[in-house]
Scaffold this motif. Sequence first.
Motif, PDB file in Angstrom:
ATOM      1  N   SER A   2      52.378  60.487  20.784  1.00 19.80           N
ATOM      2  CA  SER A   2      51.347  60.630  21.815  1.00 19.80           C
ATOM      3  C   SER A   2      51.655  61.807  22.738  1.00 19.80           C
ATOM      4  CB  SER A   2      51.195  59.343  22.621  1.00 19.80           C
ATOM      5  OG  SER A   2      52.403  59.016  23.267  1.00 19.80           O
ATOM      6  N   ALA A   3      52.907  62.234  22.799  1.00 18.25           N
ATOM      7  CA  ALA A   3      53.284  63.374  23.643  1.00 18.25           C
ATOM      8  C   ALA A   3      53.225  64.695  22.885  1.00 18.25           C
ATOM      9  CB  ALA A   3      54.691  63.159  24.196  1.00 18.25           C
ATOM     10  N   MET A   4      53.106  64.637  21.582  1.00 18.61           N
ATOM     11  CA  MET A   4      53.105  65.854  20.769  1.00 18.61           C
ATOM     12  C   MET A   4      51.671  66.312  20.545  1.00 18.61           C
ATOM     13  SD  MET A   4      55.979  64.724  18.018  1.00 18.61           S
ATOM     14  CE  MET A   4      56.039  66.282  17.182  1.00 18.61           C
ATOM     15  N   GLN A   5      51.369  67.508  20.924  1.00 23.62           N
ATOM     16  CA  GLN A   5      50.042  68.072  20.741  1.00 23.62           C
ATOM     17  C   GLN A   5      50.157  69.376  19.968  1.00 23.62           C
ATOM     18  OE1 GLN A   5      47.173  66.599  21.679  1.00 23.62           O
ATOM     19  NE2 GLN A   5      48.402  64.872  22.377  1.00 23.62           N
ATOM     20  N   PRO A   6      49.536  69.469  18.813  1.00 20.79           N
ATOM     21  CA  PRO A   6      49.580  70.728  18.068  1.00 20.79           C
ATOM     22  C   PRO A   6      48.653  71.755  18.714  1.00 20.79           C
ATOM     23  CG  PRO A   6      48.184  69.174  16.938  1.00 20.79           C
ATOM     24  CD  PRO A   6      48.791  68.442  18.109  1.00 20.79           C
ATOM     25  N   HIS A   7      48.787  72.996  18.304  1.00 17.57           N
ATOM     26  CA  HIS A   7      47.861  74.032  18.758  1.00 17.57           C
ATOM     27  C   HIS A   7      46.461  73.696  18.288  1.00 17.57           C
ATOM     28  CE1 HIS A   7      51.518  76.865  18.683  1.00 17.57           C
ATOM     29  NE2 HIS A   7      51.308  76.449  19.912  1.00 17.57           N
ATOM     30  N   LYS A   8      45.469  74.138  19.030  1.00 16.62           N
ATOM     31  CA  LYS A   8      44.083  73.903  18.624  1.00 16.62           C
ATOM     32  C   LYS A   8      43.754  74.739  17.395  1.00 16.62           C
ATOM     33  CE  LYS A   8      42.429  72.784  23.198  1.00 16.62           C
ATOM     34  NZ  LYS A   8      41.551  73.123  24.299  1.00 16.62           N
ATOM     35  N   ALA A   9      42.961  74.177  16.513  1.00 15.10           N
ATOM     36  CA  ALA A   9      42.524  74.901  15.322  1.00 15.10           C
ATOM     37  C   ALA A   9      41.489  75.948  15.726  1.00 15.10           C
ATOM     38  CB  ALA A   9      41.921  73.939  14.309  1.00 15.10           C
ATOM     39  N   LEU A  10      41.617  77.128  15.172  1.00 11.89           N
ATOM     40  CA  LEU A  10      40.675  78.207  15.442  1.00 11.89           C
ATOM     41  C   LEU A  10      39.819  78.432  14.211  1.00 11.89           C
ATOM     42  CD1 LEU A  10      43.094  80.725  17.200  1.00 11.89           C
ATOM     43  CD2 LEU A  10      41.578  79.056  18.264  1.00 11.89           C
ATOM     44  N   ASN A  11      38.540  78.603  14.409  1.00 13.48           N
ATOM     45  CA  ASN A  11      37.615  78.820  13.314  1.00 13.48           C
ATOM     46  C   ASN A  11      36.822  80.094  13.581  1.00 13.48           C
ATOM     47  OD1 ASN A  11      38.184  76.379  11.838  1.00 13.48           O
ATOM     48  ND2 ASN A  11      37.214  75.324  13.526  1.00 13.48           N
ATOM     49  N   PHE A  12      37.280  81.199  13.059  1.00 17.16           N
ATOM     50  CA  PHE A  12      36.598  82.472  13.230  1.00 17.16           C
ATOM     51  C   PHE A  12      35.609  82.711  12.112  1.00 17.16           C
ATOM     52  CE2 PHE A  12      40.754  83.179  15.354  1.00 17.16           C
ATOM     53  CZ  PHE A  12      40.271  83.467  16.629  1.00 17.16           C
ATOM     54  N   GLN A  13      34.565  83.460  12.420  1.00 19.35           N
ATOM     55  CA  GLN A  13      33.562  83.822  11.435  1.00 19.35           C
ATOM     56  C   GLN A  13      33.700  85.252  10.956  1.00 19.35           C
ATOM     57  OE1 GLN A  13      31.581  81.474  10.112  1.00 19.35           O
ATOM     58  NE2 GLN A  13      32.683  80.071  11.441  1.00 19.35           N
ATOM     59  N   SER A  14      34.381  86.093  11.764  1.00 19.29           N
ATOM     60  CA  SER A  14      34.576  87.487  11.368  1.00 19.29           C
ATOM     61  C   SER A  14      35.799  88.048  12.075  1.00 19.29           C
ATOM     62  CB  SER A  14      33.352  88.329  11.701  1.00 19.29           C
ATOM     63  OG  SER A  14      33.155  88.375  13.108  1.00 19.29           O
TER      64      SER A  14
END
Length: 118
Positions: A104-116
């Motif tokens: 519960s204390a571990m948070q991964p980096h947010k996923a990034l979704n680029f289009q270009s």
Amino acid sequence: MIRPDAGLRVYLCREPVDMRKQIDGLALLVQEAMELNPFEEAVFVFGNRQRDKVKILFWERNGFVVWYKRLEKERFKWPARLDGDTLSLSGQELNWLLDGYDISAMQPHKALNFQSVG
């Protein structure tokens, strides 16, 4: 050591479970208390009140398997109670829980979704 694949569905029962329960009792808990299908391709994780024991139930083609771990010292860092009695985890989070991490204390980096690019 046998560990789940990172992509496997994992359902964690937040409430403590009597570790005397065997396959039939755990499968009934999955079906009745967790309101899930014990035959689906997933693992179901149960811990005792002291949080020093874990049982994992899963269906494997033609029968149930129970995996049991008892800690000699320390305790599993069970996630805090949020909404509902069942928590969905990833296989990686289950591995972290089994290794003693507080997931519960571990948070991964947010996923990034680029289009270009650029």
